[in-house]
Enzyme design. Structure first.
Site, PDB file in Angstrom:
ATOM      1  N   GLU A   1      47.672  35.892  55.608  1.00 40.38           N
ATOM      2  CA  GLU A   1      48.175  37.186  55.155  1.00 40.38           C
ATOM      3  C   GLU A   1      49.383  37.027  54.242  1.00 40.38           C
ATOM      4  OE1 GLU A   1      46.850  40.057  55.325  1.00 40.38           O
ATOM      5  OE2 GLU A   1      45.195  39.489  56.639  1.00 40.38           O
TER       6      GLU A   1
ATOM      7  N   GLN B   1      49.773  39.900  47.077  1.00 41.33           N
ATOM      8  CA  GLN B   1      49.843  39.942  45.620  1.00 41.33           C
ATOM      9  C   GLN B   1      49.152  38.742  44.956  1.00 41.33           C
ATOM     10  OE1 GLN B   1      54.278  40.612  45.775  1.00 41.33           O
ATOM     11  NE2 GLN B   1      53.785  42.221  44.321  1.00 41.33           N
ATOM     12  N   THR B   2      48.190  38.145  45.669  1.00 39.81           N
ATOM     13  CA  THR B   2      47.498  36.973  45.142  1.00 39.81           C
ATOM     14  C   THR B   2      46.007  37.081  45.445  1.00 39.81           C
ATOM     15  OG1 THR B   2      49.491  35.682  45.669  1.00 39.81           O
ATOM     16  CG2 THR B   2      47.522  34.446  45.049  1.00 39.81           C
TER      17      THR B   2
ATOM     18  N   LEU C   1      51.518  28.838  43.577  1.00 41.90           N
ATOM     19  CA  LEU C   1      51.015  30.047  44.232  1.00 41.90           C
ATOM     20  C   LEU C   1      51.854  31.275  43.883  1.00 41.90           C
ATOM     21  CD1 LEU C   1      48.739  30.919  46.126  1.00 41.90           C
ATOM     22  CD2 LEU C   1      50.229  30.432  48.068  1.00 41.90           C
TER      23      LEU C   1
ATOM     24  N   TYR D   1      55.584  33.747  43.813  1.00 46.94           N
ATOM     25  CA  TYR D   1      56.346  34.530  44.781  1.00 46.94           C
ATOM     26  C   TYR D   1      56.900  33.612  45.872  1.00 46.94           C
ATOM     27  CZ  TYR D   1      53.991  38.394  42.469  1.00 46.94           C
ATOM     28  OH  TYR D   1      53.512  39.275  41.525  1.00 46.94           O
TER      29      TYR D   1
ATOM     30  N   TYR E   1      53.093  45.734  57.165  1.00 43.71           N
ATOM     31  CA  TYR E   1      51.706  45.371  56.883  1.00 43.71           C
ATOM     32  C   TYR E   1      51.327  44.043  57.557  1.00 43.71           C
ATOM     33  CZ  TYR E   1      47.661  43.477  54.553  1.00 43.71           C
ATOM     34  OH  TYR E   1      46.435  42.894  54.321  1.00 43.71           O
TER      35      TYR E   1
ATOM     36  N   ASP F   1      46.857  48.475  52.622  1.00 45.37           N
ATOM     37  CA  ASP F   1      47.258  47.790  51.398  1.00 45.37           C
ATOM     38  C   ASP F   1      46.572  48.471  50.223  1.00 45.37           C
ATOM     39  OD1 ASP F   1      44.616  46.965  51.490  1.00 45.37           O
ATOM     40  OD2 ASP F   1      45.050  44.822  51.422  1.00 45.37           O
TER      41      ASP F   1
ATOM     42  N   CYS G   1      34.219  48.362  46.488  1.00 45.51           N
ATOM     43  CA  CYS G   1      34.988  49.500  45.982  1.00 45.51           C
ATOM     44  C   CYS G   1      36.049  49.002  45.001  1.00 45.51           C
ATOM     45  CB  CYS G   1      35.623  50.256  47.152  1.00 45.51           C
ATOM     46  SG  CYS G   1      36.220  51.908  46.722  1.00 45.51           S
TER      47      CYS G   1
ATOM     48  N   CYS H   1      31.545  59.589  51.254  1.00 47.02           N
ATOM     49  CA  CYS H   1      32.555  59.395  50.212  1.00 47.02           C
ATOM     50  C   CYS H   1      32.529  60.523  49.184  1.00 47.02           C
ATOM     51  CB  CYS H   1      32.339  58.057  49.512  1.00 47.02           C
ATOM     52  SG  CYS H   1      33.545  57.724  48.216  1.00 47.02           S
TER      53      CYS H   1
END
Length: 358
Positions: A42, A47-48, A85, A87, A125, A143, A197, A213
């Site tokens: 996690e 952001q990856t 990677l 960050y 999160y 998220d 999605c 939906c």
């Protein structure tokens, strides 16, 4: 119109979980419900993209198969394996949290939300993801992928950074959440957002939630959610000095303006123009060495982006003649760059000047 009452939510939930059992990807961290494996994945996935994370995750768990091994490792080695990677604060917090887990929690990720949230780098999160997936606790995670699925399901305008939008999403998530299999439920919603999605051209005909939906029924699923206003890109110049001695490069911790502070970089300085960046670089080198070395540009330029900054990098080359520079520094041979905790920008620069420093 009420999109999901309890009976509809129960039917939609069963459809989602059935789809996940049949279609979920065999990702390496899903082979185990170990809290350590879940937590590590996690953190890496923040952001990856998944495809980027997989090789880093595999290398990381080979070197640090347990939280105890990670806690005992030098931070420098953790950063080396994280290098590329991005960050990097995540890696530093991960290391600090591992040490805290060993010192205060017997090497076990806490089962209590308050204790989990107290760990360095563990926000709401991440805590919810670990507690639901590893411990089957009934926490829903939210998220960007989940928000997109839910916004289309509800035909809800707005974006995740608006409190009212977020509250409405969270309320419907609580209704939809599986109390019996919360981990699978959370992973299923994230998987749906990652593979079906999609932000553009969603594959609605394959979606297990299409019958409930509103976005699909409106024939305009891409209208939901609304995009978050983006910070305008800023153009900057950077001057970077490649100082060499005995076929080795001189690198320092950090870049400039607080950027990449955990990684090794060529001495650099930012400025609104190339001339101002070079002037700041010379001032920095003077403070580090006591003299300003002779530098030549040789036409070396490259473009590099860091967050909202679009940077035109001007690379200058010169020999290093003094014995002991000030500050935290390291000498690296070109062949050691890839194995060290070196920034992607420094790797680009090293590859560009290969042959010019021999």
């Amino acid at each position: 119109m009420v999109v999901l009452d309890r009976p509809r939510a129960a039917t939609a939930r069963r459809s989602l979980l059935r789809w996940y059992r049949r279609r979920s990807r065999a990702l390496p961290w899903r082979k185990s419900k170990s809290p350590y494996a879940v937590w590590l994945s996690e953190v890496m996935l923040q952001q990856t993209q998944i495809e980027t994370v997989i090789p880093f995750y595999r290398r990381f768990v080979r070197e640090f198969p347990t939280v105890e091994r990670l806690a005992r490792a030098p931070l420098e080695r953790v950063l080396e394996l994280w290098s590329g990677l991005g960050y990097y604060r995540r890696a530093r917090n991960l290391h600090r949290a591992a040490q805290e887990l060993v010192e205060k929690h017997g090497g076990q990720f806490p089962r209590e939300m308050k204790l989990a949230r107290s760990l360095p780098g563990v926000g709401d999160y991440t805590a919810r993801a670990v507690l639901s997936i590893a411990y089957d606790q009934p926490y829903a995670v939210l998220d960007g992928n989940v928000a997109r699925v839910m916004a289309r399901l509800l035909a809800l305008r707005g974006n995740l950074h608006q409190p009212r939008f977020r509250r409405r999403i969270e309320g419907h998530l609580e209704l939809l959440l599986s109390r019996r299999r919360p981990g699978n439920f959370n992973q299923a919603l994230m998987e749906l957002g990652q593979t079906i999605c999609l932000p553009r051209s969603p594959l609605c005909t394959f979606c297990p939630l299409k019958f409930w939906c509103q976005g699909f029924q409106s024939n305009n699923p891409e209208h939901f959610p609304e995009p978050r206003p983006r910070r305008q890109t800023e153009d900057w110049h950077m001057a970077a000095a490649v100082l060499f001695k005995n076929h080795r490069f001189l690198l320092f911790r950090g870049l400039d303006d607080g950027l990449l502070e955990d990684l090794w970089n060529f001495p650099s300085a930012l400025g609104p123009s190339s001339s101002e960046a070079l002037a700041r670089l010379k001032k920095k080198l003077l403070s580090l060495q006591g003299v300003t070395p002779s530098l030549s540009q040789q036409g070396h330029k490259l473009r590099h982006n860091i967050t909202f900054r679009s940077i035109q990098v001007h690379v200058y080359i010169g020999p290093f003649t003094l014995r002991a520079p000030k500050g935290e520094f390291r000498w690296l041979r070109p062949e050691s760059i890839e194995k060290s905790a070196v920034s992607q920008l420094a790797r680009k620069i090293a590859a560009m000047v290969a042959g010019s420093t021999k």
